[in-house]
Design an enzyme around this catalytic site. Structure first.
Site, short mmCIF file in Angstrom:
data_model
loop_
_atom_site.label_atom_id
_atom_site.label_comp_id
_atom_site.label_asym_id
_atom_site.label_seq_id
_atom_site.Cartn_x
_atom_site.Cartn_y
_atom_site.Cartn_z
N CYS A 131 7.19 -0.16 -6.71
CA CYS A 131 7.17 -1.62 -6.93
C CYS A 131 6.08 -2.27 -6.10
CB CYS A 131 8.53 -2.22 -6.57
SG CYS A 131 8.61 -4.02 -6.73
N CYS A 134 7.04 -5.67 -4.63
CA CYS A 134 7.90 -5.57 -3.45
C CYS A 134 7.12 -5.18 -2.20
CB CYS A 134 9.00 -4.52 -3.67
SG CYS A 134 9.92 -4.70 -5.20
N ASP A 135 6.23 -4.18 -2.34
CA ASP A 135 5.64 -3.55 -1.17
C ASP A 135 4.14 -3.81 -0.98
OD1 ASP A 135 8.13 -2.43 -0.62
OD2 ASP A 135 7.74 -0.70 -1.91
#
Length: 305
Positions: A131, A134-135
């Site tokens: 992701c 997300c990261d």
């Protein structure tokens, strides 16, 4: 007892809930994680009708969730461990309770496929990610590799250029499979470098990702590519293992339905990415969800009233 139980609160599940609630059916939704499904991880969605400038996945799904909740849809955060679909009344098992319904709609979606190479599992959360939204911010000023050649891979590679100094886009085929508009953007992005006809062999690193070993499919040569992050976007697998073979699926585990979203068991419907179909997008999940809800309503009318 509920009229309808919906498993999964992604685009398909929430759409189904909106339709069943509007039909006056007692509806209970189960979601094991966060309402919105994988869509909430998309930084920008440009192909969902009605948003000419695009919209973030989080914002789109937040609007759909609020629409469902406005109709008094009950969303329960609980993982479904199993189902019994053999009888007229369908049973749904969570960790501590059993719930019953006249009809069941399965909208559990899918999860990212893994590479299955040495170092991947051990370094998840230590540089290996599925992701970018997300990261991505953790890799500011660093070098990362994106594995895959479809829409998701190219979109996430473009997103990562906001943070990383260099993004390698690695694909096993001669050319990318993503939509032409995305390919054009990637080719015009100076931070992205394509590496084609290549597959990852292993991921190196002790406490964190340090490099990825690549194999050229044309000549078999190996190459070490120093990177701090590896983002994997090579497809998905259906979240259908909890069914334990109680519904017919294809070879990959996706649930087989007819055009009305009816599965192999009467009164059980499936919608969205968990269903066997050609195109998995938010737009198709929403369409599936609406059809499944309508079919469930019709089934209840014919069999319980």
């Amino acid at each position: 007892m509920e009229d309808v139980i919906i498993i999964g609160a992604g685009p398909a599940g929430l759409t189904s809930a909106i339709y069943t609630a509007r039909a006056g059916l007692r509806t209970k939704v189960f979601e094991k994680a966060v309402p919105g499904g994988q869509a909430i991880n998309s930084d920008l969605i440009e192909n969902y009708p009605g948003f000419p400038e695009g919209i973030s996945g989080f914002l789109l799904m937040d609007r759909i969730r609020r629409q469902a909740e406005r109709l008094k849809v009950e969303i329960n955060i609980a993982e479904v461990k199993g189902v019994d679909v053999s009888g007229k009344i369908k049973k749904v098992y969570t960790e501590n309770e059993v719930f019953e319904a006249k009809a069941l709609i399965i909208c559990t979606g899918s999860q990212p496929k893994r590479l299955g190479i040495k170092g991947e599992e051990r370094l998840i959360g230590k540089g290996v990610s599925f992701c970018a939204t997300c990261d991505g911010p953790f890799f500011k000023g660093q070098t990362v590799a994106v594995i895959g050649g479809g829409d998701s891979a190219v979109q996430e590679a473009l997103f990562l250029t906001r943070f990383a100094n260099k993004v390698y886009l690695i694909h096993r085929r001669e050319r990318l499979r993503a939509a032409k508009i995305l390919q054009k953007r990637a080719l015009n992005e100076k931070k992205i470098e394509l590496i084609l006809n290549t597959v990852p062999e292993r991921i190196e690193g002790e406490e964190k990702v340090e490099a990825i070993i690549l194999r050229n499919l044309k000549d078999g040569t190996l190459k070490e590519l120093p990177v701090q992050g590896v983002f994997v976007f090579i497809g998905a697998l259906p979240n259908s293992s909890f069914l334990e073979g109680k519904l017919k699926t294809d070879n990959e585990g996706y649930i087989i339905t007819d055009q009305n979203m009816q599965t192999s068991e009467k009164g059980v419907f499936a919608a969205g990415d968990v269903r066997s179909k050609q195109l998995r997008q938010i737009a198709t999940a929403v369409g599936d969800g609406a059809i499944a809800a309508f079919s469930a309503e019709k089934y209840i009318e014919e069999n319980f009233r």
